[in-house]
Every structure is written in C-alpha cells, then in structure tokens.
Design a protein around this motif. Structure first.
Motif, PDB file in Angstrom:
ATOM      1  N   ASP A 248       0.880  -1.214   0.032  1.00 32.70           N
ATOM      2  CA  ASP A 248       0.001  -0.030   0.201  1.00 32.70           C
ATOM      3  C   ASP A 248       0.922   1.176  -0.136  1.00 32.70           C
ATOM      4  O   ASP A 248       0.605   2.345  -0.697  1.00 32.70           O
ATOM      5  CB  ASP A 248      -0.920  -0.065   1.212  1.00 32.70           C
TER       6      ASP A 248
ATOM      7  N   SER B 191       1.909   1.530  -3.339  1.00 30.69           N
ATOM      8  CA  SER B 191       0.878   2.248  -4.494  1.00 30.69           C
ATOM      9  C   SER B 191       0.686   3.612  -4.130  1.00 30.69           C
ATOM     10  O   SER B 191       0.232   4.369  -5.099  1.00 30.69           O
ATOM     11  CB  SER B 191      -0.244   1.496  -4.140  1.00 30.69           C
ATOM     12  N   ARG B 192       0.682   4.208  -3.084  1.00 34.10           N
ATOM     13  CA  ARG B 192       0.348   5.561  -2.652  1.00 34.10           C
ATOM     14  C   ARG B 192       1.392   6.351  -3.331  1.00 34.10           C
ATOM     15  O   ARG B 192       1.300   7.444  -3.864  1.00 34.10           O
ATOM     16  CB  ARG B 192       0.049   5.630  -1.403  1.00 34.10           C
TER      17      ARG B 192
ATOM     18  N   LEU C  94      -4.531   0.657  -4.839  1.00 34.21           N
ATOM     19  CA  LEU C  94      -4.126  -0.275  -3.631  1.00 34.21           C
ATOM     20  C   LEU C  94      -4.131  -1.810  -4.348  1.00 34.21           C
ATOM     21  O   LEU C  94      -3.117  -2.329  -3.885  1.00 34.21           O
ATOM     22  CB  LEU C  94      -5.201  -0.085  -2.490  1.00 34.21           C
TER      23      LEU C  94
ATOM     24  N   ASP D 183       4.682   6.975   2.361  1.00 34.45           N
ATOM     25  CA  ASP D 183       3.549   7.865   2.317  1.00 34.45           C
ATOM     26  C   ASP D 183       3.637   9.302   2.195  1.00 34.45           C
ATOM     27  O   ASP D 183       4.287  10.200   2.534  1.00 34.45           O
ATOM     28  CB  ASP D 183       2.648   7.617   3.410  1.00 34.45           C
TER      29      ASP D 183
END
Length: 265
Positions: A148, A151-152, A158, A207
C-alpha cells in the motif's frame, strides 16, 4: 569502475533481481533473454513486475529503432501493462538524442525518468530516527502495508500493489524488507536483496503525507544495514526515480546511467 561499466552493472542488476521478483509472483512468468532485450514480465496488475529492458551496449540508431519496435510488440502481447526500461548510457552517444522519437514511432510514450546508482558503501551504521521504529516484513499484514505504501507513493490503485506482493515467500524470507512505523502506523518502507555479490535496494516508498522528514533515507539505511550484516557485502546498487534521487548520495551512492521508462501509448 568506469562510467560505462557502472551502467552495465546497473542494467545487469535489474535483469538479475527482476528474474527473481517476477518468478516469485508468477512461476509461469515470461523470463527471457533475447538478442538485445531482457524480458521480465509477471503479467500481473503491479506494473513494476512487468518489465522489458534493452541490454545491448553501444547500440546505434538502427539497432535502437529495431529493439524498441520489438520491445513494444512484446508489451502489446501481454494482458497487463508494464514498462520498458532504457539505460541511456548503454546507447551509442550519437543515437541517444533520437531515442524519444524512435520510441514514439514504436508506439511508446515516456512515463518518467530515473537514475541508476551504486557505491562501495557497506556496511552502514544502524540508523536511528526519533520518529520511527523499524519492523522487518514477515507476514501478510506487513506485505499489505508495504504494497500500500508503494501504491500511494507511485499513484497505483491499492489492489495493484497488493497483487504484486500478496503471498510472497521471497519478500518474507529472503528480501531484507523493512517498514518504518510512526506511532505504530507504517509510513515508509525499503527492501534490499543480494544479487551477484551486491545488495540491491528495491521498492523504497514513503506515504506522500509524510514526505520530507528523512523517513525514506532512514528505512533505506535500515535495509542496507541488515542486508550487509547478513551477507557481508560491501557494494550496493539501486534505481532511483527523479523524486527519490537526491536521497541516495547522502548514503554514499553515486549516479551512473540516466534511466527512461516508457509505456505503450
């Protein structure tokens, strides 16, 4: 090591590491070494595991034109999209300026740029970051968090990142993959895996809400520290995106070949 040798090393590290990554994801992956082209294609939703790269050293304009067309044909034959990697310094100096136009004629468009990097920098001290604790990836919950974060960071859905890592034995048992946790929540990640006597850094991500706090550098240092301690290696390699490139010289990496990523138009 000469600049050209470092660029060849960078390309060969990609071919070696991605062989293991895509076969871990799909035992029936398309893994072939063709004249001038390496295919490493898992044909999954995670686009980074769908890879073709040009491998010839000193290819002239005519050869580059032919190889780009061949690579595009391979990509069109697949169910899921991926990337063609071009190591700029492996192309003949007189042909480099013509690569974008040749790619366009082959039906490819430029996706983003990057840089190969390497250095005899190991071992590195174990890092300490006042806001992070580090956890090695060892279960499916960790893998999902790792996926995740990627992906971010790279703008993937996601479910695409999860499709690349879910159920992986390689990432739980062989890759020195670490999550950086802030108040118990994963905010950054990096992995390192041995490849032909080097430690290759792979899938570093933070992130976007927590960028510019030194998290990516800290977790990369953790992966390098643990990987070098386990294997006694002294040299490390990686491929950096343009956004991540400023981080790695602070660790000791030196840039080699500029990288260009192409997708089907």
């Amino acid at each position: 090591m000469t600049p050209l040798a470092a660029s060849v090393e960078s390309m060969e590290q990609l071919a070696t590491v991605w062989r293991h990554m895509v076969l871990d994801r799909n035992a029936d992956a398309d893994v072939r070494d063709l004249p001038g082209i390496a295919v490493r294609w898992a044909d999954c939703h995670f686009a980074f595991w769908n890879c073709v790269t040009l491998t010839e050293v000193g290819a002239d304009a005519a050869v580059v034109e032919r190889r780009l067309a061949e690579a595009a044909d391979i990509m069109r034959s697949k169910e899921h999209p991926g990337f063609l990697w071009v190591f700029e310094d492996l192309v003949d100096a007189g042909a480099r300026a013509g690569v974008p136009a040749a790619a366009e004629r082959a039906g490819l468009s430029h996706a983003f740029a990057g840089t190969g990097m390497a250095g005899d920098l190991l071992p590195v001290p174990e890092p300490v970051h006042p806001e992070l604790t580090f956890v090695r990836v060892g279960n499916e919950e960790h893998l999902r968090a790792y996926a995740d974060l990627n992906s971010r960071a790279y703008g993937f859905p996601l479910e695409h990142g999860r499709d690349g890592l879910a159920g992986s034995v390689l990432w739980k048992e062989t890759v020195h993959a670490y999550l950086g946790l802030r108040d118990g929540v994963p905010v950054t990640c990096a992995g390192a895996v041995e490849a032909d006597g080097r430690l290759f850094v792979v899938l570093v991500a933070t992130d976007p809400r927590w960028e510019r706090r030194g998290y990516g550098e800290a977790v990369t240092r953790k992966a390098l520290h643990e990987g070098a301690r386990a294997g006694g290696l002294t040299r490390a390699t990686l491929h950096a995106t343009a956004a991540g490139a400023p981080v790695y010289p602070r660790i000791g990496f030196a840039p080699n070949s500029p990288l260009h990523f192409y997708r089907l138009r």
